[in-house]
Design a protein around this motif. Structure first.
Motif, mmCIF file in Angstrom:
data_model
loop_
_atom_site.group_PDB
_atom_site.id
_atom_site.type_symbol
_atom_site.label_atom_id
_atom_site.label_comp_id
_atom_site.label_asym_id
_atom_site.label_seq_id
_atom_site.Cartn_x
_atom_site.Cartn_y
_atom_site.Cartn_z
ATOM 1 N N ILE A 181 15.382 3.672 -9.877
ATOM 2 C CA ILE A 181 14.015 3.226 -9.323
ATOM 3 C C ILE A 181 13.070 4.048 -8.746
ATOM 4 O O ILE A 181 13.406 5.189 -8.062
ATOM 5 N N GLY A 184 8.649 7.861 -4.187
ATOM 6 C CA GLY A 184 8.770 9.022 -4.838
ATOM 7 C C GLY A 184 8.814 10.136 -4.171
ATOM 8 O O GLY A 184 8.605 11.369 -4.645
ATOM 9 N N GLN A 185 8.661 10.212 -2.900
ATOM 10 C CA GLN A 185 8.574 11.369 -1.893
ATOM 11 C C GLN A 185 10.131 12.009 -1.755
ATOM 12 O O GLN A 185 10.229 13.134 -1.412
ATOM 13 N N SER A 186 10.951 11.464 -2.263
ATOM 14 C CA SER A 186 12.452 12.239 -2.283
ATOM 15 C C SER A 186 12.590 12.558 -3.765
ATOM 16 O O SER A 186 13.067 13.485 -4.106
ATOM 17 N N LEU A 187 12.198 11.313 -4.623
ATOM 18 C CA LEU A 187 12.654 11.475 -6.096
ATOM 19 C C LEU A 187 11.877 12.619 -6.672
ATOM 20 O O LEU A 187 12.481 13.218 -7.610
ATOM 21 N N THR A 230 9.007 4.933 1.798
ATOM 22 C CA THR A 230 9.371 3.817 2.121
ATOM 23 C C THR A 230 10.529 3.601 2.970
ATOM 24 O O THR A 230 11.382 4.824 2.525
ATOM 25 N N ASP A 233 15.824 9.889 8.918
ATOM 26 C CA ASP A 233 15.521 9.334 10.414
ATOM 27 C C ASP A 233 15.803 7.913 10.410
ATOM 28 O O ASP A 233 16.482 7.512 11.332
HETATM 29 C C1 LIG Z 1 7.679 17.176 2.664
HETATM 30 C C2 LIG Z 1 8.689 16.287 2.872
HETATM 31 C C3 LIG Z 1 9.094 15.811 4.347
HETATM 32 C C4 LIG Z 1 10.247 14.734 4.587
HETATM 33 N N1 LIG Z 1 10.607 14.652 5.933
HETATM 34 C C5 LIG Z 1 11.295 13.529 6.102
HETATM 35 C C6 LIG Z 1 11.764 13.553 7.387
HETATM 36 O O1 LIG Z 1 11.459 14.254 8.430
HETATM 37 N N2 LIG Z 1 12.654 12.574 7.464
HETATM 38 C C7 LIG Z 1 13.069 11.873 6.736
HETATM 39 O O2 LIG Z 1 13.884 10.856 7.087
HETATM 40 N N3 LIG Z 1 12.501 11.804 5.576
HETATM 41 C C8 LIG Z 1 11.813 12.696 5.061
HETATM 42 N N4 LIG Z 1 11.272 12.786 3.987
HETATM 43 C C9 LIG Z 1 11.713 11.989 2.667
HETATM 44 C C10 LIG Z 1 10.842 10.529 2.713
HETATM 45 O O3 LIG Z 1 11.096 9.951 4.148
HETATM 46 C C11 LIG Z 1 11.059 9.747 1.532
HETATM 47 O O4 LIG Z 1 9.859 8.908 1.681
HETATM 48 C C12 LIG Z 1 12.064 8.703 1.608
HETATM 49 O O5 LIG Z 1 13.373 9.743 1.588
HETATM 50 C C13 LIG Z 1 12.377 8.100 0.279
HETATM 51 O O6 LIG Z 1 11.579 7.036 0.300
HETATM 52 P P1 LIG Z 1 10.654 6.911 -1.008
HETATM 53 O O7 LIG Z 1 9.975 5.452 -1.045
HETATM 54 O O8 LIG Z 1 9.728 8.047 -1.393
HETATM 55 O O9 LIG Z 1 11.758 6.774 -2.116
HETATM 56 P P2 LIG Z 1 11.827 7.442 -3.679
HETATM 57 O O10 LIG Z 1 11.672 8.967 -3.736
HETATM 58 O O11 LIG Z 1 10.813 6.867 -4.705
HETATM 59 O O12 LIG Z 1 13.351 7.018 -4.107
HETATM 60 C C14 LIG Z 1 14.379 7.673 -3.449
HETATM 61 C C15 LIG Z 1 15.660 7.183 -4.135
HETATM 62 O O13 LIG Z 1 15.767 5.910 -3.732
HETATM 63 C C16 LIG Z 1 16.041 5.068 -4.966
HETATM 64 N N5 LIG Z 1 15.364 4.038 -4.557
HETATM 65 C C17 LIG Z 1 14.117 3.840 -3.793
HETATM 66 N N6 LIG Z 1 13.802 2.541 -3.450
HETATM 67 C C18 LIG Z 1 14.905 1.667 -4.000
HETATM 68 C C19 LIG Z 1 15.345 0.389 -3.959
HETATM 69 N N7 LIG Z 1 14.393 -0.462 -3.293
HETATM 70 N N8 LIG Z 1 16.199 -0.029 -4.342
HETATM 71 C C20 LIG Z 1 17.566 0.898 -4.914
HETATM 72 N N9 LIG Z 1 17.013 2.047 -5.178
HETATM 73 C C21 LIG Z 1 15.930 2.583 -4.485
HETATM 74 C C22 LIG Z 1 15.555 6.043 -5.902
HETATM 75 O O14 LIG Z 1 15.968 5.593 -7.209
HETATM 76 C C23 LIG Z 1 15.650 7.326 -5.470
HETATM 77 O O15 LIG Z 1 16.941 7.616 -5.740
HETATM 78 C C24 LIG Z 1 10.522 13.815 3.486
HETATM 79 C C25 LIG Z 1 10.182 14.259 2.221
HETATM 80 C C26 LIG Z 1 9.018 15.332 1.981
HETATM 81 C C27 LIG Z 1 8.640 15.546 0.344
#
Ligand SMILES: Cc1cc2nc3c(=O)[nH]c(=O)nc-3n(C[C@H](O)[C@H](O)[C@H](O)COP(=O)(O)OP(=O)(O)OC[C@H]3O[C@@H](n4cnc5c(N)ncnc54)[C@H](O)[C@@H]3O)c2cc1C
Ligand code: FES
Ligand code: FES
Lengths: 285, 175
Positions: free
Chosen positions: A29, A33-36, A110, A123
Protein backbone atom coordinates in the motif's frame (compact mmCIF):
# COMPACT_ATOMS: atom_id res chain seq x y z
CA UNK A 1 18.39 8.48 -5.25
CA UNK A 2 15.96 6.66 -7.46
CA UNK A 3 13.67 4.11 -5.90
CA UNK A 4 13.93 0.61 -7.39
CA UNK A 5 11.57 -0.25 -10.24
CA UNK A 6 8.03 -1.09 -9.28
CA UNK A 7 4.62 -1.12 -10.89
CA UNK A 8 1.81 1.17 -9.86
CA UNK A 9 -1.85 0.46 -9.26
CA UNK A 10 -4.28 3.19 -8.35
CA UNK A 11 -7.36 1.74 -6.67
CA UNK A 12 -10.78 3.21 -6.00
CA UNK A 13 -11.69 1.24 -2.90
CA UNK A 14 -10.00 -0.60 -0.06
CA UNK A 15 -11.77 -3.78 -1.20
CA UNK A 16 -9.92 -3.47 -4.47
CA UNK A 17 -6.64 -2.98 -2.58
CA UNK A 18 -7.36 -6.16 -0.62
CA UNK A 19 -7.82 -8.10 -3.86
CA UNK A 20 -4.52 -6.85 -5.28
CA UNK A 21 -2.61 -7.60 -2.05
CA UNK A 22 -4.18 -11.04 -1.79
CA UNK A 23 -3.12 -11.96 -5.33
CA UNK A 24 0.42 -10.53 -5.00
CA UNK A 25 2.22 -10.78 -1.68
CA UNK A 26 4.97 -8.40 -2.83
CA UNK A 27 2.58 -5.53 -3.50
CA UNK A 28 2.47 -2.73 -0.93
CA UNK A 29 0.00 0.00 0.00
CA UNK A 30 1.06 3.59 -0.69
CA UNK A 31 -0.62 6.05 1.70
CA UNK A 32 1.21 9.27 2.66
CA UNK A 33 4.48 7.79 1.42
CA UNK A 34 6.45 9.56 4.15
CA UNK A 35 7.91 6.34 5.51
CA UNK A 36 7.66 4.26 2.37
CA UNK A 37 9.60 6.65 0.11
CA UNK A 38 12.75 6.66 2.29
CA UNK A 39 12.50 2.87 2.64
CA UNK A 40 12.29 2.50 -1.15
CA UNK A 41 15.26 4.78 -1.79
CA UNK A 42 17.36 2.82 0.69
CA UNK A 43 16.19 -0.43 -0.94
CA UNK A 44 14.90 -1.64 2.41
CA UNK A 45 11.75 -2.72 0.62
CA UNK A 46 11.37 -3.87 -2.98
CA UNK A 47 7.68 -4.10 -3.74
CA UNK A 48 6.40 -5.49 -7.05
CA UNK A 49 3.59 -2.94 -7.15
CA UNK A 50 2.64 0.09 -5.11
CA UNK A 51 -1.08 0.14 -4.47
CA UNK A 52 -1.99 3.84 -4.23
CA UNK A 53 -5.03 4.37 -2.00
CA UNK A 54 -4.86 8.18 -2.08
CA UNK A 55 -7.78 8.48 -4.55
CA UNK A 56 -10.12 6.19 -2.60
CA UNK A 57 -13.13 8.39 -1.81
CA UNK A 58 -14.41 9.02 1.74
CA UNK A 59 -11.37 7.83 3.70
CA UNK A 60 -10.36 11.22 5.13
CA UNK A 61 -13.02 11.40 7.85
CA UNK A 62 -12.64 12.20 11.53
CA UNK A 63 -16.05 11.11 12.74
CA UNK A 64 -16.88 12.15 16.29
CA UNK A 65 -19.74 10.08 17.70
CA UNK A 66 -21.21 9.82 21.20
CA UNK A 67 -19.28 6.76 22.26
CA UNK A 68 -16.35 6.71 19.85
CA UNK A 69 -14.19 8.59 17.38
CA UNK A 70 -13.53 6.96 14.02
CA UNK A 71 -10.53 8.01 11.95
CA UNK A 72 -10.32 7.01 8.29
CA UNK A 73 -7.24 5.45 6.72
CA UNK A 74 -6.39 8.63 4.78
CA UNK A 75 -6.56 11.12 7.65
CA UNK A 76 -3.28 13.07 7.59
CA UNK A 77 -1.43 14.06 10.75
CA UNK A 78 -2.20 17.71 9.97
CA UNK A 79 -5.96 17.11 10.00
CA UNK A 80 -5.74 15.86 13.57
CA UNK A 81 -3.47 18.76 14.52
CA UNK A 82 -6.06 21.41 13.52
CA UNK A 83 -9.23 19.63 14.69
CA UNK A 84 -10.76 21.85 17.41
CA UNK A 85 -13.12 19.18 18.72
CA UNK A 86 -10.26 16.78 19.31
CA UNK A 87 -8.36 19.46 21.23
CA UNK A 88 -11.37 19.53 23.57
CA UNK A 89 -12.17 15.82 23.79
CA UNK A 90 -8.74 14.18 23.74
CA UNK A 91 -6.02 16.87 23.55
CA UNK A 92 -3.43 14.08 23.52
CA UNK A 93 -4.41 13.35 19.89
CA UNK A 94 -3.65 16.75 18.28
CA UNK A 95 -0.78 17.15 20.75
CA UNK A 96 0.73 14.00 19.27
CA UNK A 97 0.10 15.14 15.71
CA UNK A 98 1.92 18.48 16.09
CA UNK A 99 5.00 16.71 17.38
CA UNK A 100 5.38 14.40 14.39
CA UNK A 101 8.14 15.34 11.93
CA UNK A 102 7.51 18.74 10.34
CA UNK A 103 4.66 20.50 8.51
CA UNK A 104 5.38 18.98 5.09
CA UNK A 105 5.52 15.46 6.57
CA UNK A 106 2.28 16.10 8.48
CA UNK A 107 0.53 17.32 5.33
CA UNK A 108 0.89 13.88 3.74
CA UNK A 109 1.61 11.29 6.45
CA UNK A 110 -1.35 9.33 7.83
CA UNK A 111 -2.18 7.88 11.24
CA UNK A 112 -3.04 4.52 9.65
CA UNK A 113 0.25 4.48 7.72
CA UNK A 114 2.17 5.19 10.90
CA UNK A 115 0.54 2.21 12.64
CA UNK A 116 1.08 -0.10 9.66
CA UNK A 117 4.72 1.00 9.41
CA UNK A 118 5.21 0.18 13.12
CA UNK A 119 8.40 2.10 13.76
CA UNK A 120 9.26 1.34 17.41
CA UNK A 121 9.76 5.07 17.99
CA UNK A 122 6.59 6.29 16.24
CA UNK A 123 4.38 8.69 18.20
CA UNK A 124 0.82 7.59 17.37
CA UNK A 125 0.99 4.13 18.96
CA UNK A 126 1.70 5.55 22.46
CA UNK A 127 -1.32 7.83 22.37
CA UNK A 128 -3.64 5.32 20.74
CA UNK A 129 -2.66 2.66 23.29
CA UNK A 130 -3.32 5.06 26.18
CA UNK A 131 -6.74 5.86 24.71
CA UNK A 132 -7.49 2.10 24.27
CA UNK A 133 -7.95 2.50 20.55
CA UNK A 134 -8.31 -0.37 18.11
CA UNK A 135 -7.93 -0.69 14.37
CA UNK A 136 -10.37 -2.09 11.87
CA UNK A 137 -8.62 -4.49 9.54
CA UNK A 138 -10.12 -5.38 6.16
CA UNK A 139 -9.08 -8.65 4.61
CA UNK A 140 -10.03 -11.34 2.11
CA UNK A 141 -12.23 -13.04 4.69
CA UNK A 142 -13.92 -9.94 6.08
CA UNK A 143 -13.29 -7.40 8.82
CA UNK A 144 -11.72 -7.77 12.24
CA UNK A 145 -10.97 -5.33 15.03
CA UNK A 146 -7.62 -5.45 16.84
CA UNK A 147 -6.53 -3.32 19.82
CA UNK A 148 -3.60 -1.09 18.85
CA UNK A 149 -1.72 -2.65 21.76
CA UNK A 150 -1.82 -6.05 20.02
CA UNK A 151 -1.66 -4.72 16.45
CA UNK A 152 2.06 -3.93 16.60
CA UNK A 153 4.01 -7.08 17.44
CA UNK A 154 7.62 -5.89 17.10
CA UNK A 155 9.88 -3.49 15.20
CA UNK A 156 8.22 -2.79 11.82
CA UNK A 157 5.95 -5.80 12.34
CA UNK A 158 2.18 -5.96 12.73
CA UNK A 159 -0.52 -8.62 12.77
CA UNK A 160 -1.55 -7.68 9.22
CA UNK A 161 -1.69 -10.88 7.20
CA UNK A 162 -1.66 -11.42 3.46
CA UNK A 163 -4.26 -9.29 1.71
CA UNK A 164 -5.08 -7.27 4.81
CA UNK A 165 -5.28 -3.48 5.00
CA UNK A 166 -5.93 -1.08 7.83
CA UNK A 167 -9.31 0.54 7.22
CA UNK A 168 -9.89 2.82 10.19
CA UNK A 169 -8.89 3.60 13.76
CA UNK A 170 -11.57 3.49 16.45
CA UNK A 171 -11.06 5.41 19.69
CA UNK A 172 -13.61 4.78 22.46
CA UNK A 173 -15.00 7.89 24.20
CA UNK A 174 -15.27 7.60 27.95
CA UNK A 175 -17.96 9.60 29.72
CA UNK A 176 -17.31 11.89 32.68
CA UNK A 177 -14.14 13.81 33.38
CA UNK A 178 -11.43 12.51 31.09
CA UNK A 179 -8.01 14.09 30.68
CA UNK A 180 -5.16 13.20 28.37
CA UNK A 181 -1.69 14.24 27.34
CA UNK A 182 1.25 13.12 25.19
CA UNK A 183 4.77 14.14 26.15
CA UNK A 184 7.67 13.57 23.78
CA UNK A 185 11.34 13.97 24.51
CA UNK A 186 13.22 14.80 21.31
CA UNK A 187 16.76 15.89 20.58
CA UNK A 188 15.75 18.41 17.96
CA UNK A 189 12.52 19.64 16.34
CA UNK A 190 11.04 17.06 14.01
CA UNK A 191 13.10 14.12 15.21
CA UNK A 192 11.74 10.78 16.35
CA UNK A 193 11.20 10.43 20.10
CA UNK A 194 13.97 9.60 22.56
CA UNK A 195 10.98 8.38 24.56
CA UNK A 196 7.32 9.34 24.40
CA UNK A 197 4.61 8.82 26.99
CA UNK A 198 0.84 9.26 26.60
CA UNK A 199 -1.58 9.31 29.51
CA UNK A 200 -5.37 9.13 29.77
CA UNK A 201 -7.05 9.70 33.14
CA UNK A 202 -10.71 9.28 33.97
CA UNK A 203 -11.43 11.04 37.25
CA UNK A 204 -14.36 10.46 39.60
CA UNK A 205 -16.12 13.45 41.19
CA UNK A 206 -13.99 13.14 44.35
CA UNK A 207 -10.84 13.51 42.24
CA UNK A 208 -9.62 9.94 42.47
CA UNK A 209 -8.69 8.00 39.35
CA UNK A 210 -11.44 5.74 38.06
CA UNK A 211 -9.51 4.52 35.04
CA UNK A 212 -6.08 5.18 33.58
CA UNK A 213 -4.31 4.42 30.31
CA UNK A 214 -0.57 4.78 29.78
CA UNK A 215 1.11 4.14 26.41
CA UNK A 216 4.86 4.36 25.89
CA UNK A 217 6.90 4.53 22.70
CA UNK A 218 10.63 4.26 21.88
CA UNK A 219 11.28 2.36 25.10
CA UNK A 220 11.09 -1.23 23.92
CA UNK A 221 10.89 -3.40 20.81
CA UNK A 222 7.34 -2.16 20.39
CA UNK A 223 5.15 0.51 21.92
CA UNK A 224 3.49 -0.86 25.03
CA UNK A 225 0.84 -0.30 27.64
CA UNK A 226 2.32 0.26 31.11
CA UNK A 227 -0.19 -1.83 33.04
CA UNK A 228 1.57 -1.78 36.40
CA UNK A 229 1.81 1.99 36.25
CA UNK A 230 -1.88 2.22 35.39
CA UNK A 231 -2.73 0.01 38.40
CA UNK A 232 -0.73 2.30 40.67
CA UNK A 233 -3.06 5.17 39.72
CA UNK A 234 -6.48 3.51 39.68
CA UNK A 235 -8.55 4.13 42.83
CA UNK A 236 -6.08 6.72 44.13
CA UNK A 237 -5.96 10.46 44.41
CA UNK A 238 -3.07 11.86 42.43
CA UNK A 239 -0.68 12.99 45.14
CA UNK A 240 2.98 13.46 44.28
CA UNK A 241 3.77 10.10 45.90
CA UNK A 242 1.20 8.26 43.82
CA UNK A 243 2.45 9.89 40.61
CA UNK A 244 6.04 9.06 41.53
CA UNK A 245 5.12 5.43 42.18
CA UNK A 246 3.42 5.14 38.79
CA UNK A 247 6.36 6.78 37.01
CA UNK A 248 8.77 4.39 38.74
CA UNK A 249 6.71 1.39 37.66
CA UNK A 250 6.52 2.65 34.06
CA UNK A 251 10.29 2.84 34.05
CA UNK A 252 10.55 -0.75 35.31
CA UNK A 253 8.16 -1.94 32.60
CA UNK A 254 10.27 -0.37 29.84
CA UNK A 255 13.09 -2.09 27.97
CA UNK A 256 14.78 0.46 25.70
CA UNK A 257 17.94 -0.21 23.73
CA UNK A 258 20.97 2.04 23.35
CA UNK A 259 21.12 3.87 20.02
CA UNK A 260 21.98 7.27 18.56
CA UNK A 261 19.21 8.86 20.63
CA UNK A 262 20.65 7.76 23.96
CA UNK A 263 21.80 4.89 26.13
CA UNK A 264 19.33 2.36 27.49
CA UNK A 265 19.98 3.64 31.00
CA UNK A 266 19.27 7.24 30.04
CA UNK A 267 16.10 6.32 28.22
CA UNK A 268 14.82 4.32 31.18
CA UNK A 269 15.37 7.30 33.43
CA UNK A 270 13.56 9.47 30.88
CA UNK A 271 10.56 7.12 30.84
CA UNK A 272 10.12 7.97 34.49
CA UNK A 273 10.46 11.71 33.95
CA UNK A 274 8.15 11.75 30.94
CA UNK A 275 5.51 9.63 32.68
CA UNK A 276 5.47 12.04 35.59
CA UNK A 277 5.23 15.00 33.22
CA UNK A 278 2.47 13.42 31.14
CA UNK A 279 0.34 12.73 34.23
CA UNK A 280 0.83 16.25 35.58
CA UNK A 281 0.22 17.79 32.19
CA UNK A 282 -3.03 15.85 31.76
CA UNK A 283 -4.16 16.84 35.26
CA UNK A 284 -3.49 20.52 34.61
CA UNK A 285 -6.05 20.54 31.76
CA UNK B 1 -9.17 13.47 -14.45
CA UNK B 2 -11.94 13.31 -11.84
CA UNK B 3 -12.77 9.91 -10.40
CA UNK B 4 -10.31 7.99 -12.55
CA UNK B 5 -10.90 4.30 -12.94
CA UNK B 6 -8.34 1.89 -11.58
CA UNK B 7 -4.98 2.45 -13.21
CA UNK B 8 -2.39 -0.29 -13.54
CA UNK B 9 1.14 0.24 -14.85
CA UNK B 10 3.80 -2.49 -14.94
CA UNK B 11 7.32 -1.98 -13.54
CA UNK B 12 8.79 -1.75 -17.07
CA UNK B 13 6.03 0.45 -18.42
CA UNK B 14 5.59 4.20 -18.50
CA UNK B 15 2.49 6.04 -17.50
CA UNK B 16 1.05 9.18 -19.09
CA UNK B 17 0.36 11.86 -16.50
CA UNK B 18 -1.26 15.31 -16.73
CA UNK B 19 -0.13 17.88 -14.21
CA UNK B 20 -1.02 21.57 -13.91
CA UNK B 21 2.15 23.36 -12.92
CA UNK B 22 2.16 27.12 -12.29
CA UNK B 23 -1.11 27.38 -14.16
CA UNK B 24 -0.13 25.38 -17.25
CA UNK B 25 -1.17 21.80 -18.01
CA UNK B 26 1.66 19.47 -19.00
CA UNK B 27 1.37 15.93 -20.29
CA UNK B 28 4.34 13.58 -20.05
CA UNK B 29 5.18 9.90 -19.83
CA UNK B 30 7.04 8.82 -16.72
CA UNK B 31 8.25 5.67 -15.04
CA UNK B 32 6.15 4.84 -11.96
CA UNK B 33 9.23 5.21 -9.78
CA UNK B 34 10.02 8.75 -10.96
CA UNK B 35 10.02 11.23 -8.08
CA UNK B 36 8.04 14.44 -8.40
CA UNK B 37 11.22 16.47 -7.80
CA UNK B 38 12.92 14.84 -10.80
CA UNK B 39 9.83 15.32 -12.93
CA UNK B 40 9.74 19.04 -12.13
CA UNK B 41 13.46 19.57 -12.63
CA UNK B 42 14.30 17.28 -15.53
CA UNK B 43 11.07 16.97 -17.49
CA UNK B 44 9.77 20.51 -16.99
CA UNK B 45 13.03 22.37 -16.36
CA UNK B 46 11.84 23.96 -13.12
CA UNK B 47 15.21 24.11 -11.44
CA UNK B 48 14.12 26.19 -8.43
CA UNK B 49 13.06 22.86 -6.95
CA UNK B 50 16.30 21.76 -5.32
CA UNK B 51 17.47 18.38 -4.11
CA UNK B 52 19.26 18.82 -0.80
CA UNK B 53 19.11 15.69 1.30
CA UNK B 54 16.84 13.42 -0.75
CA UNK B 55 15.66 11.87 2.53
CA UNK B 56 12.77 14.14 3.47
CA UNK B 57 14.65 16.21 6.02
CA UNK B 58 15.87 19.48 4.48
CA UNK B 59 12.82 20.89 2.67
CA UNK B 60 14.82 22.30 -0.28
CA UNK B 61 12.43 20.44 -2.62
CA UNK B 62 9.24 21.90 -1.09
CA UNK B 63 6.42 22.68 -3.55
CA UNK B 64 2.70 23.28 -3.14
CA UNK B 65 0.58 20.34 -4.31
CA UNK B 66 -3.20 20.78 -4.32
CA UNK B 67 -2.89 23.59 -1.79
CA UNK B 68 -0.54 21.98 0.73
CA UNK B 69 3.23 22.03 1.03
CA UNK B 70 4.98 18.74 0.32
CA UNK B 71 8.55 17.62 -0.03
CA UNK B 72 8.70 16.66 -3.69
CA UNK B 73 11.48 14.12 -3.08
CA UNK B 74 8.93 12.20 -1.00
CA UNK B 75 6.20 12.04 -3.65
CA UNK B 76 5.99 10.12 -6.94
CA UNK B 77 5.33 12.01 -10.16
CA UNK B 78 2.48 9.63 -10.92
CA UNK B 79 0.83 10.65 -7.63
CA UNK B 80 0.66 14.20 -8.99
CA UNK B 81 -1.40 13.05 -11.97
CA UNK B 82 -4.32 15.50 -12.17
CA UNK B 83 -2.86 17.70 -9.43
CA UNK B 84 -2.11 21.41 -9.32
CA UNK B 85 1.48 22.24 -8.43
CA UNK B 86 2.98 25.59 -7.57
CA UNK B 87 6.74 26.12 -7.61
CA UNK B 88 8.80 29.24 -6.99
CA UNK B 89 8.72 29.99 -10.75
CA UNK B 90 4.97 30.52 -10.44
CA UNK B 91 5.09 33.15 -7.69
CA UNK B 92 6.17 36.33 -9.48
CA UNK B 93 3.35 38.01 -11.45
CA UNK B 94 3.92 40.34 -14.44
CA UNK B 95 7.59 40.72 -13.64
CA UNK B 96 6.86 41.70 -10.05
CA UNK B 97 8.14 39.59 -7.19
CA UNK B 98 5.67 38.06 -4.74
CA UNK B 99 5.60 39.90 -1.36
CA UNK B 100 7.27 36.87 0.27
CA UNK B 101 10.10 37.04 -2.27
CA UNK B 102 10.47 40.78 -1.70
CA UNK B 103 10.62 40.25 2.05
CA UNK B 104 13.37 37.62 1.69
CA UNK B 105 15.30 40.03 -0.50
CA UNK B 106 14.88 43.05 1.77
CA UNK B 107 15.72 41.19 4.96
CA UNK B 108 18.73 39.51 3.39
CA UNK B 109 17.27 36.11 4.28
CA UNK B 110 19.69 34.14 2.14
CA UNK B 111 23.35 33.63 1.55
CA UNK B 112 24.10 30.79 -0.87
CA UNK B 113 20.39 30.58 -1.72
CA UNK B 114 20.19 26.82 -1.98
CA UNK B 115 17.49 26.50 0.67
CA UNK B 116 15.61 29.65 -0.37
CA UNK B 117 13.00 28.31 -2.82
CA UNK B 118 11.97 25.68 -0.25
CA UNK B 119 11.72 28.27 2.53
CA UNK B 120 9.67 30.60 0.34
CA UNK B 121 7.25 27.86 -0.72
CA UNK B 122 6.83 26.67 2.86
CA UNK B 123 6.23 30.28 3.95
CA UNK B 124 3.64 30.56 1.16
CA UNK B 125 1.81 27.57 2.63
CA UNK B 126 2.15 28.78 6.21
CA UNK B 127 0.64 32.14 5.33
CA UNK B 128 -2.19 30.60 3.35
CA UNK B 129 -2.90 28.24 6.23
CA UNK B 130 -2.58 30.70 9.07
CA UNK B 131 -3.31 34.13 7.59
CA UNK B 132 -4.00 36.14 10.77
CA UNK B 133 -0.65 36.52 12.45
CA UNK B 134 1.62 33.59 13.24
CA UNK B 135 3.74 34.21 16.35
CA UNK B 136 7.50 33.82 16.12
CA UNK B 137 7.11 30.48 17.90
CA UNK B 138 4.53 29.37 15.30
CA UNK B 139 6.82 30.44 12.48
CA UNK B 140 9.76 28.54 13.94
CA UNK B 141 8.08 25.43 15.30
CA UNK B 142 4.93 24.95 13.31
CA UNK B 143 6.00 26.71 10.15
CA UNK B 144 9.58 26.26 9.10
CA UNK B 145 10.83 23.36 11.22
CA UNK B 146 10.96 21.15 8.11
CA UNK B 147 13.38 23.44 6.26
CA UNK B 148 17.10 23.54 6.93
CA UNK B 149 19.53 26.34 6.14
CA UNK B 150 23.27 25.85 6.46
CA UNK B 151 24.22 29.51 5.98
CA UNK B 152 22.05 32.15 7.57
CA UNK B 153 21.47 31.01 11.12
CA UNK B 154 17.73 31.49 10.44
CA UNK B 155 17.41 34.90 12.10
CA UNK B 156 16.92 36.85 8.88
CA UNK B 157 14.61 34.19 7.50
CA UNK B 158 12.31 34.62 10.50
CA UNK B 159 12.51 38.41 10.03
CA UNK B 160 11.58 38.00 6.38
CA UNK B 161 8.57 35.86 7.20
CA UNK B 162 7.39 38.44 9.73
CA UNK B 163 7.78 41.20 7.14
CA UNK B 164 5.90 39.11 4.58
CA UNK B 165 3.07 38.62 7.07
CA UNK B 166 2.87 42.39 7.54
CA UNK B 167 3.00 43.15 3.81
CA UNK B 168 0.33 40.60 2.97
CA UNK B 169 -1.90 42.00 5.69
CA UNK B 170 -1.44 45.53 4.30
CA UNK B 171 -2.27 44.32 0.80
CA UNK B 172 -5.46 42.74 2.13
CA UNK B 173 -6.67 45.89 3.88
CA UNK B 174 -5.93 47.92 0.74
CA UNK B 175 -8.19 45.69 -1.35
C1 LIG C 1 11.67 13.59 7.96
C2 LIG C 1 10.66 12.69 8.62
C3 LIG C 1 10.38 12.83 9.97
C4 LIG C 1 9.45 12.01 10.60
N1 LIG C 1 9.24 12.17 11.93
C5 LIG C 1 8.35 11.38 12.57
C6 LIG C 1 8.12 11.54 13.97
O1 LIG C 1 8.68 12.43 14.62
N2 LIG C 1 7.25 10.69 14.57
C7 LIG C 1 6.58 9.72 13.88
O2 LIG C 1 5.79 9.00 14.48
N3 LIG C 1 6.76 9.56 12.54
C8 LIG C 1 7.64 10.37 11.88
N4 LIG C 1 7.83 10.19 10.53
C9 LIG C 1 7.06 9.16 9.81
C10 LIG C 1 5.69 9.71 9.37
O3 LIG C 1 4.86 9.91 10.50
C11 LIG C 1 4.93 8.83 8.36
O4 LIG C 1 3.87 9.63 7.87
C12 LIG C 1 4.30 7.57 8.89
O5 LIG C 1 5.22 6.78 9.58
C13 LIG C 1 3.77 6.69 7.76
O6 LIG C 1 2.56 7.16 7.26
P1 LIG C 1 2.33 7.32 5.71
O7 LIG C 1 0.90 7.62 5.50
O8 LIG C 1 3.30 8.30 5.19
O9 LIG C 1 2.59 5.83 5.19
P2 LIG C 1 3.40 5.25 3.94
O10 LIG C 1 4.78 5.76 3.94
O11 LIG C 1 2.60 5.45 2.71
O12 LIG C 1 3.38 3.71 4.32
C14 LIG C 1 4.14 3.20 5.39
C15 LIG C 1 3.92 1.68 5.48
O13 LIG C 1 2.61 1.38 5.90
C16 LIG C 1 1.90 0.64 4.90
N5 LIG C 1 0.53 1.18 4.89
C17 LIG C 1 0.17 2.48 4.81
N6 LIG C 1 -1.17 2.62 4.93
C18 LIG C 1 -1.66 1.36 5.09
C19 LIG C 1 -2.98 0.84 5.27
N7 LIG C 1 -4.06 1.65 5.32
N8 LIG C 1 -3.12 -0.50 5.40
C20 LIG C 1 -2.03 -1.33 5.37
N9 LIG C 1 -0.77 -0.89 5.21
C21 LIG C 1 -0.59 0.44 5.06
C22 LIG C 1 2.68 0.84 3.62
O14 LIG C 1 2.53 -0.25 2.75
C23 LIG C 1 4.09 0.97 4.13
O15 LIG C 1 4.64 -0.29 4.38
C24 LIG C 1 8.75 11.01 9.86
C25 LIG C 1 9.03 10.86 8.49
C26 LIG C 1 9.97 11.69 7.86
C27 LIG C 1 10.24 11.51 6.41
S1 FES D 1 15.60 17.08 -0.86
FE1 FES D 1 13.55 16.71 -0.29
S2 FES D 1 13.58 17.12 1.83
FE2 FES D 1 15.67 17.36 1.30
S1 FES E 1 21.26 30.28 2.35
FE1 FES E 1 22.67 28.68 2.09
S2 FES E 1 21.55 26.96 2.85
FE2 FES E 1 20.28 28.60 3.36
Amino acid sequence: MYPPKFGYIRVNSLEEAVKVLEADENAKILAGGQSLMPMLKLRLVRPSYLVDINRVPNLSYISIENDKIRIGALVRHHQVEVNRDLWKIYPALPETAVQIGDPQIRNLGTMAGSLAHADPAADWPATLIALRASVKVLGPSGTREVPVEDFITGPFTTVLGRGEVLGEIVIPRLSGTVKSSYVKLERKAGDFAVVGVAVMLKLSPDGSVEDAGIGITAAGPRPFRAREAEKALIGRKLTDDVIEDAAERAMKESSPISDIRGSAEYKRAMVKVMTRRAIKNALSR
Amino acid sequence: MGMAATLKVGPEERVRIRVKVNGVWYEREVEPRKLLVHFLREDLGLTSVHVGCDTGHCGACTVIMNGVSVKSCQVLAVQADGAEILTLEGLAKDGKLHPIQEAFWEKHALQCGYCTPGFIMETYWLLSENPPNPTEEEIRRGGLSGNLCRCTGYQNIIEAVKLAVQRLRELKTMQ
